[in-house]
Design an enzyme around this catalytic site. Structure first.
Site, PDB file in Angstrom:
ATOM      1  N   SER A 178      -4.173  66.901 -20.853  1.00 24.55           N
ATOM      2  CA  SER A 178      -4.241  67.416 -22.217  1.00 24.55           C
ATOM      3  C   SER A 178      -5.024  66.537 -23.174  1.00 24.55           C
ATOM      4  CB  SER A 178      -2.826  67.650 -22.750  1.00 24.55           C
ATOM      5  OG  SER A 178      -2.028  66.515 -22.555  1.00 24.55           O
ATOM      6  N   HIS A 206      -2.458  73.667 -19.878  1.00 18.26           N
ATOM      7  CA  HIS A 206      -3.788  73.869 -20.478  1.00 18.26           C
ATOM      8  C   HIS A 206      -4.729  74.628 -19.553  1.00 18.26           C
ATOM      9  CE1 HIS A 206      -3.180  71.406 -24.070  1.00 18.26           C
ATOM     10  NE2 HIS A 206      -2.403  70.672 -23.284  1.00 18.26           N
ATOM     11  N   LYS A 237      -0.153  77.838 -25.450  1.00 17.70           N
ATOM     12  CA  LYS A 237      -1.529  77.392 -25.627  1.00 17.70           C
ATOM     13  C   LYS A 237      -2.473  78.592 -25.573  1.00 17.70           C
ATOM     14  CE  LYS A 237       0.088  72.956 -25.010  1.00 17.70           C
ATOM     15  NZ  LYS A 237       0.879  72.081 -24.147  1.00 17.70           N
TER      16      LYS A 237
HETATM   17  C1  LIG Z   1       1.957  71.236 -24.294  1.00 18.56           C
HETATM   18  C2  LIG Z   1       2.396  70.791 -22.959  1.00 18.56           C
HETATM   19  C3  LIG Z   1       3.727  70.922 -22.557  1.00 18.56           C
HETATM   20  C4  LIG Z   1       4.812  71.360 -23.505  1.00 18.56           C
HETATM   21  O1  LIG Z   1       4.747  72.719 -23.754  1.00 18.56           O
HETATM   22  P1  LIG Z   1       5.454  73.305 -25.048  1.00 18.56           P
HETATM   23  O2  LIG Z   1       5.598  74.752 -24.736  1.00 18.56           O
HETATM   24  O3  LIG Z   1       4.562  73.040 -26.189  1.00 18.56           O
HETATM   25  O4  LIG Z   1       6.784  72.610 -25.171  1.00 18.56           O
HETATM   26  C5  LIG Z   1       4.034  70.583 -21.260  1.00 18.56           C
HETATM   27  N1  LIG Z   1       3.108  70.110 -20.407  1.00 18.56           N
HETATM   28  C6  LIG Z   1       1.815  69.940 -20.776  1.00 18.56           C
HETATM   29  C7  LIG Z   1       0.829  69.423 -19.793  1.00 18.56           C
HETATM   30  C8  LIG Z   1       1.431  70.276 -22.071  1.00 18.56           C
HETATM   31  O5  LIG Z   1       0.168  70.096 -22.430  1.00 18.56           O
END
Ligand SMILES: *Cc1c(COP(=O)(O)O)cnc(C)c1O
Length: 391
Positions: A178, A206, A237
């Site tokens: 990320s 992502h 996302k």
């Molecule tokens: C954003 C993210 C999460 C957390 O997801 P949320 O739904 O925002 O709690 C978990 N793992 C990765 C790799 C992320 O980028």
């Protein structure tokens, strides 16, 4: 107590590490309004622009009309509603899995999945740059925790060779990292897993909606979906909504549903949120042009940044870091851009390793060509002025 708080906060401030909230007025999009001013948004994970898509709004509104707002209880008590059921069916079909289970957030999904499946007798191999929620899940599980250098398959193989006597072994990795925007060598990871009789879990946060021919994620991109035992991803996302899923075999899902504490002991997500997520998954399937625009924009920006001489690290996705190193300088860069109505936040330790502060630029499908050209111009001007680009 007050003195302790004040000292700690002062220290963060001095090191350029103090964080603050900025309020966005109106909805999320390629342009957003912050502090009363419209800015180009180059830091959201809303890659496909679905967060304010009218079709998601409508799906949520219809659900609100029929199902109301709250889920009222845990999914396992009486909070499992039609919208949750529909979303899980849609996700399982899209991912080609026997079954899917939805959690309220990706953070909760990771801590619940990992801590329910693994324990003291197991060993977990985790990429050094894995997301905080994976790390917290591993710590909660109390399994033996081994971190391998980022994407380093030689280091991983060595650890696999040296780990005997555990009940189960599992490799866990982000699909797309990320903060760096690079991808895990999943083809090699499944090979090693096979060779050493090890499980594989991936976090497609992502990658869901953007990677692979159909947008199902990195497992599809590498054609290894069948060899990944546990696939999780988020709907917060590219899907522009909220929540997360785990998918896999019928037995895996039945197990997690019975054992994951962050699924059991929490209220089901509002059904309107599940309905919006379900619509997003349908749009991702029906509208590959959206993905095409995202990748066209990504290639355009990345090529320009490299020409200018920025260090974009190993980015292979719409997440394009601009390495600055020094935290205060990264903050200064971000603030200078904001003065030109471009919003890209500075990412500093402890989110990234020491001395690797950066701007984390993200491209969206809904950025216009003129937005991209304006961005590139300003990045060059300010980057040169602050001595950040190499050329
Ligand atoms: C954003 C993210 C999460 C957390 O997801 P949320 O739904 O925002 O709690 C978990 N793992 C990765 C790799 C992320 O980028």
């Amino acid at each position: 107590m007050e003195l302790f708080l004040e000292n700690t906060l002062n220290q963060l401030e001095q090191n350029g590490l103090k964080r603050r909230l900025r309020c966005v007025e109106g909805s999320q999009g390629a342009k957003i309004v912050i502090d009363g001013k419209e800015v180009l948004n180059f830091c959201s994970n809303n890659y496909l622009g679905l967060a304010d898509d009218v079709r998601l709004r409508q799906a949520a509104a219809e659900s609100l009309e029929h199902e109301g707002f709250g889920a009222g209880a845990s999914r396992l008590v009486c909070g499992h509603m039609q919208a949750h059921e529909n979303l899980e069916k849609e996700l399982a079909a899209f991912k080609g899995a026997q079954r899917a289970l939805v959690f309220s957030t990706g953070y909760m999904a990771n801590i619940g999945i990992i801590s329910s499946l693994f324990g003291r007798e197991d060993i977990i191999f985790s990429d050094r740059l894995n997301h905080a929620s994976i790390i917290d899940g591993i710590l909660l599980s109390q399994a033996k925790f081994k971190r391998y250098a980022h994407c380093d398959m030689v280091a991983l193989e060595k650890m696999l060779q040296e780990s005997e006597g555990f009940k189960r072994r599992v490799i866990i990795t982000d699909s797309v990292f990320s903060m760096d925007g690079d991808i895990a060598p999943l083809d090699k990871i499944v090979e090693l897993a096979q060779k050493y009789d090890c499980l594989v879990m991936i976090d497609e946060a992502h990658a869901f909606g953007i990677m692979g021919e159909n947008g199902t994620g990195l497992a599809e991109y590498f054609c290894v979906s069948d060899q990944v035992d546990i696939q999780m991803g988020t709907l917060s996302k590219a899907a522009g909504s909220f929540g997360a899923y785990v998918c896999g075999s019928e037995k895996l899902i039945e197990f997690v549903l019975n054992k994951a504490r962050s699924f059991i002991y929490t209220t089901g997500m509002p059904p309107s949120v599940a309905a919006a997520s379900c619509k997003a998954v349908q749009i991702i399937q029906k509208d590959p042009d959206l993905r095409q625009r995202l990748w066209d924009n990504t290639r355009y920006v990345k090529a320009a940044l490299e020409r200018i001489g920025f260090d974009t690290m190993n980015s292979q996705t719409p997440i394009i870091p601009i390495l600055v190193k020094d935290s205060s300088l990264a903050l200064q860069f971000s603030m200078a851009l904001l003065e030109e109505n471009i919003f890209i936040s500075a990412i500093r330790p402890p989110t990234v390793p020491q001395d690797t502060a950066r701007l984390r630029l993200t491209v969206m499908a809904t950025h216009q060509q003129s937005d991209l050209d304006y961005l590139i111009n300003k990045l060059q001007d300010i980057g040169e002025r602050l001595g950040i680009c190499q050329n």
